[in-house]
Design a protein around this motif. Structure first.
Motif, PDB file in Angstrom:
ATOM      1  N   TRP A  28       0.835  -1.216   0.000  1.00 44.94           N
ATOM      2  CA  TRP A  28       0.000   0.000   0.000  1.00 44.94           C
ATOM      3  C   TRP A  28       0.866   1.263   0.000  1.00 44.94           C
ATOM      4  CZ3 TRP A  28      -4.824   1.063  -1.151  1.00 44.94           C
ATOM      5  CH2 TRP A  28      -5.794   0.084  -1.072  1.00 44.94           C
ATOM      6  N   ASP A  29       1.901   1.286   0.859  1.00 47.11           N
ATOM      7  CA  ASP A  29       2.751   2.486   0.916  1.00 47.11           C
ATOM      8  C   ASP A  29       3.433   2.720  -0.432  1.00 47.11           C
ATOM      9  OD1 ASP A  29       2.037   2.821   3.561  1.00 47.11           O
ATOM     10  OD2 ASP A  29       3.878   1.946   4.379  1.00 47.11           O
ATOM     11  N   ALA A  30       3.937   1.631  -1.029  1.00 50.76           N
ATOM     12  CA  ALA A  30       4.620   1.767  -2.319  1.00 50.76           C
ATOM     13  C   ALA A  30       3.650   2.289  -3.382  1.00 50.76           C
ATOM     14  CB  ALA A  30       5.197   0.421  -2.749  1.00 50.76           C
ATOM     15  N   PHE A  31       2.410   1.837  -3.310  1.00 51.69           N
ATOM     16  CA  PHE A  31       1.414   2.276  -4.292  1.00 51.69           C
ATOM     17  C   PHE A  31       1.026   3.741  -4.065  1.00 51.69           C
ATOM     18  CE2 PHE A  31      -3.319   2.498  -5.112  1.00 51.69           C
ATOM     19  CZ  PHE A  31      -3.193   2.708  -6.469  1.00 51.69           C
ATOM     20  N   GLU A  32       0.643   4.067  -2.847  1.00 50.26           N
ATOM     21  CA  GLU A  32       0.133   5.424  -2.579  1.00 50.26           C
ATOM     22  C   GLU A  32       1.209   6.485  -2.839  1.00 50.26           C
ATOM     23  OE1 GLU A  32      -2.900   6.465  -1.824  1.00 50.26           O
ATOM     24  OE2 GLU A  32      -3.888   4.521  -1.536  1.00 50.26           O
ATOM     25  N   PHE A  33       2.440   6.229  -2.356  1.00 52.62           N
ATOM     26  CA  PHE A  33       3.480   7.245  -2.546  1.00 52.62           C
ATOM     27  C   PHE A  33       4.104   7.136  -3.939  1.00 52.62           C
ATOM     28  CE2 PHE A  33       2.670   7.400   1.924  1.00 52.62           C
ATOM     29  CZ  PHE A  33       2.590   8.764   2.135  1.00 52.62           C
ATOM     30  N   GLY A  34       4.006   5.958  -4.562  1.00 55.74           N
ATOM     31  CA  GLY A  34       4.430   5.835  -5.962  1.00 55.74           C
ATOM     32  C   GLY A  34       3.554   6.660  -6.897  1.00 55.74           C
ATOM     33  N   LEU A  35       2.310   6.883  -6.479  1.00 53.19           N
ATOM     34  CA  LEU A  35       1.399   7.694  -7.292  1.00 53.19           C
ATOM     35  C   LEU A  35       1.751   9.175  -7.257  1.00 53.19           C
ATOM     36  CD1 LEU A  35      -2.333   6.642  -6.647  1.00 53.19           C
ATOM     37  CD2 LEU A  35      -1.183   6.779  -8.854  1.00 53.19           C
ATOM     38  N   THR A  36       2.367   9.610  -6.169  1.00 49.86           N
ATOM     39  CA  THR A  36       2.549  11.061  -5.984  1.00 49.86           C
ATOM     40  C   THR A  36       4.018  11.505  -6.032  1.00 49.86           C
ATOM     41  OG1 THR A  36       2.557  10.682  -3.576  1.00 49.86           O
ATOM     42  CG2 THR A  36       0.463  11.348  -4.569  1.00 49.86           C
ATOM     43  N   GLU A  37       4.941  10.556  -5.951  1.00 55.34           N
ATOM     44  CA  GLU A  37       6.354  10.899  -5.767  1.00 55.34           C
ATOM     45  C   GLU A  37       6.908  11.796  -6.880  1.00 55.34           C
ATOM     46  OE1 GLU A  37       8.974   7.519  -6.144  1.00 55.34           O
ATOM     47  OE2 GLU A  37      10.089   8.162  -4.384  1.00 55.34           O
ATOM     48  N   ASP A  38       6.543  11.496  -8.146  1.00 59.96           N
ATOM     49  CA  ASP A  38       7.099  12.304  -9.240  1.00 59.96           C
ATOM     50  C   ASP A  38       6.603  13.749  -9.164  1.00 59.96           C
ATOM     51  OD1 ASP A  38       4.520  11.464  -9.913  1.00 59.96           O
ATOM     52  OD2 ASP A  38       5.003  10.966 -11.993  1.00 59.96           O
ATOM     53  N   VAL A  39       5.362  13.935  -8.742  1.00 61.75           N
ATOM     54  CA  VAL A  39       4.830  15.295  -8.641  1.00 61.75           C
ATOM     55  C   VAL A  39       5.448  16.012  -7.434  1.00 61.75           C
ATOM     56  CG1 VAL A  39       2.737  16.688  -8.570  1.00 61.75           C
ATOM     57  CG2 VAL A  39       2.714  14.469  -9.708  1.00 61.75           C
ATOM     58  N   GLU A  40       5.652  15.284  -6.332  1.00 63.54           N
ATOM     59  CA  GLU A  40       6.323  15.887  -5.166  1.00 63.54           C
ATOM     60  C   GLU A  40       7.733  16.364  -5.554  1.00 63.54           C
ATOM     61  OE1 GLU A  40       5.335  16.801  -2.363  1.00 63.54           O
ATOM     62  OE2 GLU A  40       3.616  15.597  -1.760  1.00 63.54           O
ATOM     63  N   GLU A  41       8.445  15.532  -6.307  1.00 63.41           N
ATOM     64  CA  GLU A  41       9.802  15.916  -6.708  1.00 63.41           C
ATOM     65  C   GLU A  41       9.777  17.139  -7.618  1.00 63.41           C
ATOM     66  OE1 GLU A  41      11.863  11.529  -6.244  1.00 63.41           O
ATOM     67  OE2 GLU A  41      11.576  12.339  -8.249  1.00 63.41           O
ATOM     68  N   TRP A  42       8.800  17.173  -8.515  1.00 65.51           N
ATOM     69  CA  TRP A  42       8.673  18.333  -9.407  1.00 65.51           C
ATOM     70  C   TRP A  42       8.415  19.595  -8.580  1.00 65.51           C
ATOM     71  CZ3 TRP A  42       5.155  22.107 -10.427  1.00 65.51           C
ATOM     72  CH2 TRP A  42       5.339  22.849 -11.605  1.00 65.51           C
ATOM     73  N   LEU A  43       7.560  19.478  -7.548  1.00 71.41           N
ATOM     74  CA  LEU A  43       7.232  20.648  -6.710  1.00 71.41           C
ATOM     75  C   LEU A  43       8.450  21.138  -5.933  1.00 71.41           C
ATOM     76  CD1 LEU A  43       3.795  20.188  -4.937  1.00 71.41           C
ATOM     77  CD2 LEU A  43       4.566  22.106  -6.340  1.00 71.41           C
ATOM     78  N   LEU A  44       9.287  20.189  -5.489  1.00 71.88           N
ATOM     79  CA  LEU A  44      10.505  20.610  -4.767  1.00 71.88           C
ATOM     80  C   LEU A  44      11.405  21.420  -5.696  1.00 71.88           C
ATOM     81  CD1 LEU A  44      11.342  17.331  -2.791  1.00 71.88           C
ATOM     82  CD2 LEU A  44      10.531  19.505  -1.851  1.00 71.88           C
ATOM     83  N   ALA A  45      11.445  21.046  -6.966  1.00 69.70           N
ATOM     84  CA  ALA A  45      12.293  21.755  -7.927  1.00 69.70           C
ATOM     85  C   ALA A  45      11.604  22.998  -8.478  1.00 69.70           C
ATOM     86  CB  ALA A  45      12.659  20.812  -9.067  1.00 69.70           C
ATOM     87  N   ASN A  46      10.275  23.053  -8.373  1.00 68.19           N
ATOM     88  CA  ASN A  46       9.497  24.172  -8.936  1.00 68.19           C
ATOM     89  C   ASN A  46       8.502  24.680  -7.889  1.00 68.19           C
ATOM     90  OD1 ASN A  46      10.213  23.889 -12.060  1.00 68.19           O
ATOM     91  ND2 ASN A  46       9.797  21.842 -11.262  1.00 68.19           N
ATOM     92  N   PRO A  47       9.007  25.240  -6.785  1.00 64.76           N
ATOM     93  CA  PRO A  47       8.104  25.523  -5.656  1.00 64.76           C
ATOM     94  C   PRO A  47       7.143  26.697  -5.877  1.00 64.76           C
ATOM     95  CG  PRO A  47      10.362  26.202  -5.171  1.00 64.76           C
ATOM     96  CD  PRO A  47      10.403  25.521  -6.497  1.00 64.76           C
TER      97      PRO A  47
END
Ligand SMILES: C[S@@+](CC[C@H](N)C(=O)[O-])C[C@H]1O[C@@H](n2cnc3c(N)ncnc32)[C@H](O)[C@@H]1O
Length: 247
Positions: free
Chosen positions: A190-209
Motif C-alpha cells: 500500500w505504501d509503495a502504491f500510494e506514494f508511488g502515485l505522488t512521488e514524481d509530482v512531489e519531486e517536481w514541486l521541490l524543484a518548482n516551488p
C-alpha cells in the motif's frame, strides 16, 4: 519551467493497485498453470498484468478493456515494445459491454465497472468458461472503520462501501466459484502504491516551488496524503482472490 507530471497517472508504478512484483508473479503463475487459451482483463489499466500472463502463456490471446484512453495507449505501447501486440487487443470501452467468455478472466480493483462486488462476481461468473479461472481484486475492510477514520477518507465514506475479507470470499463462493487462493496486500504494498502515485509530482514541486501550478498541486497532494495517512492506511485493504469455476 517544465510542466508538472500528470498527478495520478502512475508513470512510476507497474500496477494501478497495491501489488508487488513478487505477488504479481505468483498470481500470474497460478493463472498460467491452468493453460488458458483466452484471457480477458476487465478494467485493465495499462495492461501490465495481462501482458505478464500472455508472456507466460505463449499460445494465449488476450483482450484488455478500460474506459481510460491514456492507459489504453500506454498498454498498446507496452505490448508493441514486448512483441505481444500480435496476441493482444486493448479496447477503450466499458467492461460491461464485453461478454465473450474466456479461460482466464482478470478484474483487479475494477469491480465497480459491474456495480457492487456481488454484481461483479455474478457478471464475471458468466464470462469465465467452465474449468476457467478468475483473478478478482477488490477493496475490503481490514478492520471495521471507525467514524473518525471514515471522516478522513473519500467524501461520504461509509462502512457499507466495502465488506470484510471473509464476506468477499463468501460472495465469490455464492457466485459459483471455488477459492484457490485468498490473499491481501501488505502495508508495504500500500505504501509503495500510494506514494508511488505522488512521488514524481512531489519531486517536481521541490524543484518548482512557485509558479502557476504549484499551490494547486500542493493542495491536491496534501489531500491525497491526508486521506491515506489519516483515513485508509491499515483500515482499507485490497483482497486478491484466485477463483476456479467447475469444469
Ligand atoms: C484501480 S485501476 C486498476 C487497473 C488495473 N487492473 C491494474 O491493476 O493495474 C481501475 C481501472 O478500472 C477502470 N475502469 C473503471 N470503470 C470501468 C468500466 N466501466 N469499464 C472498464 N474499465 C473501467 C479505470 O479506468 C481504471 O483503469
Amino acid at each position: 519551467m517544465t510542466e508538472p507530471p500528470a498527478l495520478g497517472a502512475g508513470d512510476r508504478l507497474d500496477f494501478a493497485n497495491p501489488l508487488s512484483a513478487d505477488r504479481a508473479d505468483r498470481m500470474v503463475a497460478r493463472l498460467a498453470a491452468a493453460r488458458p487459451s483466452t484471457v480477458v482483463d476487465y478494467g485493465c489499466g495499462w495492461g501490465e498484468l495481462l501482458l505478464r500472463v500472455l508472456d507466460r502463456c505463449p499460445r494465449a490471446r488476450g483482450t484488455g478493456l478500460d474506459v481510460h484512453g491514456p492507459d489504453i495507449e500506454r498498454a498498446r505501447r507496452a505490448a508493441r515494445d514486448r512483441g505481444l501486440d500480435g496476441r493482444v487487443e486493448f479496447v477503450e470501452g466499458s467492461a460491461a459491454d464485453h461478454r465473450t467468455p474466456a479461460d482466464a478472466v482478470i478484474s483487479l480493483g475494477a469491480y465497480q465497472a459491474f456495480g457492487t462486488t456481488v454484481e461483479a462476481l455474478e457478471a464475471l461468473a458468466g464470462r469465465v468458461k467452465p474449468g476457467g479461472r478468475l483473478l478478482f481484486g477488490a477493496e475490503v475492510w481490514t478492520v471495521p472503520p471507525s467514524p473518525e477514520r471514515l471522516a478522513h477518507m473519500w467524501a461520504g465514506a461509509s462502512t457499507d462501501d466495502c465488506v470484510d475479507l471473509a464476506t468477499l470470499a463468501d460472495q465469490a463462493v455464492a457466485a459459483g466459484f471455488r477459492l484457490l487462493r485468498v490473499e491481501t496486500a501488505t502495508l508495504d504494498e500500500w505504501d509503495a502504491f500510494e506514494f508511488g502515485l505522488t512521488e514524481d509530482v512531489e519531486e517536481w514541486l521541490l524543484a518548482n516551488p512557485t509558479g502557476p501550478h504549484a499551490a494547486g498541486l500542493r493542495s491536491e497532494l496534501d489531500g491525497m496524503h491526508h486521506r491515506y495517512l489519516h483515513g485508509t492506511r491499515g483500515v482499507l485493504g485490497l483482497a486478491y482472490l484466485t477463483l476456479g469455476r467447475r469444469g
